[in-house]
Design a protein around this motif. Structure first.
Motif, short mmCIF file in Angstrom:
data_model
loop_
_atom_site.label_atom_id
_atom_site.label_comp_id
_atom_site.label_asym_id
_atom_site.label_seq_id
_atom_site.Cartn_x
_atom_site.Cartn_y
_atom_site.Cartn_z
N GLY B 569 25.59 52.07 92.85
CA GLY B 569 24.21 51.64 92.78
C GLY B 569 23.98 50.32 93.50
O GLY B 569 22.89 50.06 94.01
N LEU B 669 21.25 61.05 94.79
CA LEU B 669 19.95 60.49 94.41
C LEU B 669 19.79 60.50 92.89
O LEU B 669 19.23 59.58 92.31
CB LEU B 669 18.82 61.30 95.07
CG LEU B 669 18.68 61.07 96.59
CD1 LEU B 669 17.63 61.99 97.17
CD2 LEU B 669 18.33 59.62 96.89
N GLN B 672 21.56 57.55 91.77
CA GLN B 672 20.80 56.35 92.11
C GLN B 672 19.64 56.13 91.13
O GLN B 672 19.38 55.01 90.71
CB GLN B 672 20.23 56.47 93.53
CG GLN B 672 21.28 56.30 94.62
CD GLN B 672 21.53 54.85 94.96
OE1 GLN B 672 20.75 53.99 94.62
NE2 GLN B 672 22.66 54.57 95.62
N TYR B 673 18.96 57.23 90.78
CA TYR B 673 17.79 57.10 89.91
C TYR B 673 18.09 57.56 88.48
O TYR B 673 17.24 58.11 87.79
CB TYR B 673 16.60 57.88 90.52
CG TYR B 673 16.21 57.31 91.85
CD1 TYR B 673 15.50 56.11 91.94
CD2 TYR B 673 16.59 57.93 93.03
CE1 TYR B 673 15.19 55.56 93.17
CE2 TYR B 673 16.27 57.40 94.27
CZ TYR B 673 15.57 56.21 94.33
OH TYR B 673 15.26 55.66 95.54
N ARG B 674 19.31 57.34 88.12
CA ARG B 674 19.79 57.79 86.82
C ARG B 674 18.98 57.17 85.68
O ARG B 674 18.55 57.85 84.75
CB ARG B 674 21.25 57.39 86.74
CG ARG B 674 22.00 57.83 85.55
CD ARG B 674 23.48 57.63 85.87
NE ARG B 674 24.25 57.53 84.66
CZ ARG B 674 24.57 56.38 84.10
NH1 ARG B 674 24.14 55.24 84.62
NH2 ARG B 674 25.29 56.35 83.02
N ASP B 675 18.77 55.86 85.79
CA ASP B 675 18.09 55.16 84.71
C ASP B 675 16.67 55.71 84.51
O ASP B 675 16.22 55.91 83.37
CB ASP B 675 18.02 53.67 85.01
CG ASP B 675 19.42 53.07 84.99
OD1 ASP B 675 20.32 53.71 84.38
OD2 ASP B 675 19.63 52.00 85.58
N ALA B 676 15.99 55.96 85.63
CA ALA B 676 14.63 56.49 85.55
C ALA B 676 14.63 57.87 84.89
O ALA B 676 13.74 58.19 84.10
CB ALA B 676 14.03 56.57 86.95
N ILE B 677 15.64 58.65 85.21
CA ILE B 677 15.73 60.02 84.64
C ILE B 677 16.00 59.92 83.14
O ILE B 677 15.40 60.63 82.34
CB ILE B 677 16.82 60.82 85.35
CG1 ILE B 677 16.43 61.06 86.81
CG2 ILE B 677 17.07 62.15 84.65
CD1 ILE B 677 17.56 61.56 87.67
#
Lengths: 251, 730
Positions: B569, B669, B672-677
């Motif tokens: 990240g 991806l 990368q956008y794990r937290d948002a998910i």
């Protein structure tokens, strides 16, 4: 039955190229004994191996019964029998075991193989030592076993490479007698030998090889007429004196 | 000519190979030289090794199987005194535990008790000659006893001054000293304690000592258990050497090779029969040696030293299985080497360096503290010795064991391929005419695809390269971004440069050899759909793999992965995508669906090629250089199957590259956008199942993608024969 067209083989020894067989062409018909004659190193054995499909030609081809040896070597090998002076035997096996082993390699059904072993053994006079270890056999006996091995699959064509080397008169006679039998059976036979006197008595036609090239080809009468010499030995001596480098083309 | 025997097919081929093997074995086993190595050697070697171990390794020179320590004393009274003291001291020691303290602070360890193979014998020697007797090794220890007259407890235990005379450079003398010393100390301690008790005084001393044994964090001590597999391996090699030479170089020397080559049977079939024969003799040798060694060890004093935890049948079977694997590997190496030789003598000359090479890693394995991990797990021979040692010490790690087994099996296949190339080659048949360079000379005519043999050889070379370079990358760079770029470079070297060299050697063109051909553009959207939609299924299979017990990642490893994800990240997304979503998938496609796919097509039909390439693709993802991740097997297999199918249909590697790049890119991806998910309620970290609606959407996309690919690659006659792919754009 055998057609050889422009067969050529080059070997590399380091950077040096050696021409072992040079644009060799000849034909052998069914029921014919063809003598491929020449001194040591003339390219006789290399030619036989290319016909057999074991050695890949640099150019040209050999056809056996319509099959090209480079394309379908197994079909070609199945139609050929090979007897070579340098061929050995398995010392720890008996002739019977050896014959059954090769029958299996040539895909002869077991029942047929049993009959073939009995028949060939009687014919070549090896029945007496069929169950004796090969290591204990004499040179002549081993060569007879080898001939039996080459015939076990009843091939259409026989390739004989110096078949009588190291054999006594009786041993040689067995081989020659069998070659005559093969001719009568309509088989094609190629005999490679540098023993010209032997060949003169046995072969129908001759190809004279020197340094990989075919010098002369024809029956004994044709060659005598062309060269004015009575025997193959005299012909060879004349050719070597006239053309020591082997540059002459086929006549 | 007779009609060839009607047997056809692989079963007939297998039967023929077995019949040919029977002949090879018959010939080999009739030779008394084989019988000597097979039976006589083990019968002689192990008792001799056992004897020399007892003498030199365990107890020092001059000892026999049962060791009697001779103690010389200066007088008959001294003999009586010492005998009593030794008996009483021995009883006291037996009653004590390892954690007991002695009054003077010396530990009284059980190791100083007499083993079943040791005993003490006290005898009188002339007083003046005591030193000379010890120096001349007539006795192990001399004890000069001068008895005291003022001892109050003389009736029970007479007091005496004891002078102990020993040889400092003799292990046996030092051992005798220790045994006598410990017994005397034990009597002293017991006497003092009893006097204190009688006087009503406390037995407490200023310093009370406790001892605790812990495992060494540094280099482990030398393990005798390592010697067992090493000796077994060396004996197995000995068993395989003679038949390997006899069945290859021996054939050549006897003049039987040319008659074999003249027969209508493939060289590979002949070689396989010979290989099975050599392997059988090697396995028989391993078995006889294992039995002989076990019997020798069990019936001698080596048992407690080598196997303190005992020997079980299952352990011996595991060791035997490893020996079989090793025999399979080494028999193939031997055949490859001896096939080069034109005579027995020449073969022996070739084998001497090989034996030295084989012994070197074996000796290396004796180094204390050497662990079966990383590069060592893929080092031939060394990995088997270390794995056998770990099995004997009951400390084998399953992951590394699998890696060692898989790599050895792969090397064996590679060696067979090499042997098949060499066996009966022109240069071997015509030593005087040909030269060795003929064997490796590039073919005169370009080939449409690599041979399956070259593909297997390439795999055998790539596998260790993958591990060596994969382990080197993290060492060469500290920053995560640099490491990712280095890993991308490793992918280029392993998956592209390595097969490219083989393609060059085989005169295989880039376009055909790697299926780098233009594909119909209509296949690209279909492949893209699959690339976008496959990941939920791959993820679900990852979970299925874990449910099936395929997971090996422990809590620590997960923490490490979490850290790596955090690191990724922090790295520039361009670098991450370049390394993991572009270079790596492109390189993998060029090998697995390019070079490997083409090589396999020489022998197999479409389905077989897809299945085999997918399996190898999955295995490469499981056998990581850093660790073993079996849970990746099922998802990688699924991806491999789809990639293989798309490649087969399109005849090109390009649509597969699109699929693979999108698949990897999308997964990255997600990382990368794990937290948002996670914030949206779908917790990837807890590894819960995906919502059913996602599967419906993904399933529809997969079906659509497949349909698009099918339509795009449809041809009037969609048959797969002789290397023609259905959708191959022409």
């Amino acid at each position: 039955m055998i057609t050889v067209v422009d067969l050529t083989k080059h070997f590399f020894v380091g950077p040096k190229r050696i021409v072992a067989v040079d644009r060799l062409s000849f034909r052998v018909r069914a029921g014919e004994v063809y003598g491929l004659m020449g001194p040591n190193g003339a390219g006789k054995t290399t030619t036989l191996w290319m016909v057999l499909g074991v050695l890949k030609p640099t150019s040209g081809y050999a056809e056996v019964g319509g099959y090209r040896s480079t394309e379908v070597p197994e079909a070609v090998k199945a139609r050929l029998g090979l007897l070579s002076a340098s061929a050995g035997v398995y010392p720890w096996l008996t002739p019977r075991e050896t014959l059954f082993y090769f029958a299996d390699l040539y895909k002869v059904p077991p029942e047929t193989a049993k009959g073939a072993v009995e028949h060939i053994s009687r014919k070549l006079g090896i029945s007496g030592y069929l169950d004796q270890r090969c290591a204990t056999l004499s040179t002549g006996q081993k060569q007879r076993v080898n001939l039996a091995r080459a015939l076990i699959h009843d091939p259409d064509i026989m390739l004989l490479d110096e078949p009588t080397r190291g054999l006594d008169v009786i041993g040689s006679k067995v081989i020659f007698d069998y070659v005559r039998d093969l001719r009568e059976l309509g088989k094609a036979v190629i005999v490679c030998t540098h023993r010209l006197d032997e060949a003169q008595r046995l072969c129908d036609r001759f190809g004279l090889l020197h340094r990989g090239r075919l010098w002369h080809e024809g029956t004994l009468g044709e060659l005598q007429q062309r060269t004015g010499r009575a025997s193959l030995t005299e012909m060879f001596l004349q050719f070597v004196e006239e053309d020591p480098d082997g540059r002459a083309a086929v006549k | 000519m007779r009609v060839p025997w009607g047997e056809q097919g692989w079963l007939a081929d297998a039967r023929r190979i077995l019949r040919l093997t029977r002949k090879e074995l018959r010939e080999t086993l009739r030779d008394r030289r084989t019988v000597i190595t097979l039976v006589l050697m083990p019968l002689l070697v192990y008792p001799l090794i056992s004897l020399s171990f007892n003498k030199s390794v365990l107890h020092g020179a001059g000892a026999s199987t049962r060791i009697v320590y001779t103690i010389g004393v200066s007088s008959p009274a001294g003999e009586e005194y010492l005998t009593r003291m030794m008996g009483y001291g021995g009883q006291l020691l037996q009653a004590q535990t390892t954690r007991q303290d002695s009054a003077d602070g010396q530990p009284l360890a059980v190791e100083h008790a007499l083993s079943p193979y040791e005993s003490l014998m006290v005898g009188v020697v002339p007083d003046g000659a005591l030193e000379a007797q010890v120096a001349e090794e007539a006795v192990h220890l001399g004890v000069r006893v001068v008895q005291r007259r003022d001892e109050s407890e003389a009736r029970q235990l007479p007091g005496a001054e004891c002078e102990l005379i020993y040889r400092a450079n003799s292990a046996l003398s030092r051992r005798a000293l220790r045994l006598v010393e410990d017994r005397l100390r034990a009597v002293n301690q017991a006497t003092l304690q009893s006097r204190l008790a009688r006087a009503g005084l406390p037995a407490e001393v200023p310093a009370r000592l406790d001892y605790r044994v812990v495992e060494s964090a540094g280099a482990a001590p030398f393990s005798l258990a390592t010697l067992v597999p090493l000796v077994l391996i060396l004996m197995t090699i000995t068993g395989a050497v003679y038949p390997a030479i006899d069945l290859t170089a021996g054939e050549r020397e006897r003049g039987t090779l040319e008659t074999l080559i003249a027969a209508p049977i493939s060289r590979l079939t002949l070689l396989l029969a010979k290989y099975i024969a050599v392997l059988t003799v090697a396995v028989l040798t391993a078995l006889v040696n294992l039995v002989a060694m076990t019997v020798t060890i069990l019936s001698s004093s080596l048992r407690s030293q080598l196997f303190p935890d005992g020997l079980s049948l299952s352990l011996m079977l595991q060791i035997f299985a490893l020996m079989v694997l090793f025999a399979a590997f080494f028999s193939a190496i031997l055949l490859a080497l001896t096939s080069f030789a034109r005579s027995f003598k020449e073969a022996q000359a070739y084998l001497i360096p090989l034996m030295l090479l084989a012994i070197s890693p074996g000796l290396l394995s004796l180094m204390p503290g050497l662990q079966l991990s990383g590069l060592l797990a893929v080092t031939p021979l060394l990995n088997i010795v270390l794995l056998s040692r770990d099995l004997l010490e009951k400390a084998a790690a399953p992951g590394m064991a699998m890696l060692a087994v898989a790599s050895t099996a792969l090397y064996a296949v590679g060696a067979i391929v090499l042997a098949a190339r060499v066996f009966g080659a022109d240069a071997v048949l015509y030593a005087s005419r040909g030269s060795w360079s003929d064997l490796f000379r590039r073919p005169a005519v370009a080939r449409p695809r690599p041979t399956v043999n070259a593909t297997i050889a390439c795999l055998a070379v790539m596998f260790p390269c993958f591990f060596v370079l994969g382990n080197l990358a993290p060492l060469l760079a500290r920053q995560r971004g640099q490491q990712l770029l280095l890993q991308a470079a490793v992918s280029v070297v392993v998956f592209v440069a390595c097969p490219a060299l083989f393609a060059l050697a085989q005169r295989v063109g880039w376009r055909d050899g790697f299926r780098w051909r233009a594909a119909t553009w209509r296949a690209i959207p279909g492949a893209a759909c699959l690339g976008i939609a496959l990941w939920p299924f791959a993820y679900e299979l990852f979970l299925v793999g874990k449910m099936l017990g395929l997971a090996t990642l422990d809590r620590d490893r997960f923490a490490e992965i979490e850290r790596l994800i955090r690191d990724v990240g922090d790295v520039s997304p361009v670098v991450v995508l370049l390394a993991l979503a572009l270079v790596q998938p492109v390189c993998e496609e060029l090998f697995f669906r390019g070079f490997l796919f083409q090589g396999l097509r020489e022998r197999f039909e479409g389905t077989g090629v897809i299945a085999a390439s997918s399996l190898l693709f999955a295995l490469f993802h499981v056998l990581n250089p850093a660790t073993l991740t079996p849970e990746r097997f099922l998802p990688s297999l699924l991806l491999g199957l789809f990639l293989g199918w798309v490649c087969y249909r399109s005849g090109s590697v390009l649509p597969g590259i699109v699929l693979h790049v999108l698949h990897n890119g999308l997964l990255l991806l997600l990382v990368q956008y794990r937290d948002a998910i996670i914030a949206r309620g779908w917790n990837l970290a807890d590894r819960t199942h995906l919502p059913a609606a996602w599967f419906l959407v993904a399933g529809a996309l997969v079906a659509g993608g497949m349909l698009l690919v099918l339509v795009a690659t449809r041809r009037p006659v969609a048959t797969e024969r002789a290397g023609t792919d259905p959708g191959h754009a022409t």
